[in-house]
Design an enzyme around this catalytic site. Structure first.
Site, mmCIF file in Angstrom:
data_model
loop_
_atom_site.group_PDB
_atom_site.id
_atom_site.type_symbol
_atom_site.label_atom_id
_atom_site.label_comp_id
_atom_site.label_asym_id
_atom_site.label_seq_id
_atom_site.Cartn_x
_atom_site.Cartn_y
_atom_site.Cartn_z
ATOM 1 N N ASP A 102 -0.170 5.112 1.045
ATOM 2 C CA ASP A 102 -0.575 6.109 2.181
ATOM 3 C C ASP A 102 -0.486 5.008 3.476
ATOM 4 O O ASP A 102 -1.297 4.069 3.642
ATOM 5 C CB ASP A 102 -1.934 6.506 1.906
ATOM 6 C CG ASP A 102 -1.655 7.688 0.775
ATOM 7 O OD1 ASP A 102 -0.820 8.517 1.052
ATOM 8 O OD2 ASP A 102 -2.649 7.428 -0.171
ATOM 9 N N ASP A 162 1.021 -1.298 -0.133
ATOM 10 C CA ASP A 162 -0.038 0.012 -0.189
ATOM 11 C C ASP A 162 0.736 1.184 0.154
ATOM 12 O O ASP A 162 2.060 1.112 0.388
ATOM 13 C CB ASP A 162 -1.019 -0.112 1.195
ATOM 14 C CG ASP A 162 -2.143 1.277 1.247
ATOM 15 O OD1 ASP A 162 -2.278 1.431 0.215
ATOM 16 O OD2 ASP A 162 -2.379 1.468 2.426
ATOM 17 N N ASP A 196 -1.395 -1.020 5.904
ATOM 18 C CA ASP A 196 -1.848 -0.268 7.138
ATOM 19 C C ASP A 196 -3.032 -0.498 7.864
ATOM 20 O O ASP A 196 -3.649 -0.252 8.757
ATOM 21 C CB ASP A 196 -1.255 1.070 7.305
ATOM 22 C CG ASP A 196 -2.036 1.833 6.417
ATOM 23 O OD1 ASP A 196 -2.514 1.464 5.297
ATOM 24 O OD2 ASP A 196 -2.762 3.023 6.843
#
Length: 257
Positions: free
Chosen positions: A13, A11, A207
């Site tokens: 961000d 990922d 995240d």
């Protein structure tokens, strides 16, 4: 048992960058992947930007990648549409990331009897455009969305995003969209195909438990949750599934490349 990892998906961000700044270890992680010639893709549900835009954003943060190493929900959506109806047509609500991806996939962008209504992220949703989408769907167009995220971030606070606008269109049409982006493992499978990787030897770094990790598990990948973004350590046990490992940040994964 930990499997050998030959390819990586990550990922963006919350894993590589946060509010425009590189997360410590992110640049070194990407540099090591390139030096060791490991196939990799950076995944994002953000459909606003083209890979060129995102490459520039990452470069500004000190992370150097090629456009070919970026896979967005817009690209995955365009690939899905082109596989389903090659050379088809679409009415789009979105920005350059989505329209460019569909155009390059051989699609005609039109508001006249399109095969699909494709809803993506945009900085300003037009009531006129949403009304047009509702009417086209009621007339028989298939309803596709780039991603289900209900809100997106801004400096002033959360903004309504694709998932929220999709809910409004669904209420008006009684038609549920097909979401291509995370947590749909479809996005991960298209990413694997793009770099000719196999799920058994690929890892996903994210995240968020509810998108990155669950989609990685469903796609058959080894999953790493990092604690530099959305999911806090105490939240992990609240989910009915678990990542392969939890690490503090992407810096802790360089040793595995």
């Amino acid at each position: 048992m930990t499997r050998t990892i030959e390819s990586w998906l990550t990922d963006m961000d919350g894993v590589l960058v946060h509010e425009g700044h590189a997360i410590p270890g992110a640049a070194e992680f990407i540099t090591t992947l390139r030096e060791k010639e490991r196939p990799f893709l950076i995944l994002t549900n953000n459909s606003i930007f083209t890979p060129r835009d995102l490459r520039a954003r990452l470069s500004f943060a000190g992370i150097e990648v090629d456009e070919k190493n970026i896979w967005t929900s817009a690209l995955a959506t365009a690939k899905f549409c082109a596989d389903q109806i090659p050379g088809g047509s679409a009415y789009t609500i979105g920005e350059a990331g989505l329209t460019t991806a569909l155009y390059e996939a051989g699609y005609t962008l039109t508001d006249s009897s399109p095969d699909y209504v494709v809803l993506g992220e945009t900085r300003s949703y037009s009531f006129e455009a949403i009304t047009k989408a509702v009417r086209l769907i009621l007339d028989g167009a298939r309803f596709i969305c780039t991603n289900p995220d209900p809100t997106g971030p801004s400096q002033e606070g959360p903004l309504p995003a694709t998932g929220a606008v999709a809910a409004m269109i669904t209420k008006a049409t009684k038609r549920e969209p097909y979401f291509v982006g995370k947590p749909n493992p479809m996005m991960f499978r298209s990413a694997l195909n793009r770099i000719d990787a196999h799920s058994e030897t690929t890892a996903m770094i994210g995240d968020r438990m509810d998108t990155d990790v669950v989609a990685g598990i469903e796609a058959g990948l080894q999953t790493y949750l990092v604690l530099t973004g959305s999911t806090a350590p105490h939240e992990v046990d609240g989910y009915p599934f678990r990542p392969s490992e939890v690490r503090n940040s992407i810096a802790d994964l360089i040793e595995l490349i």
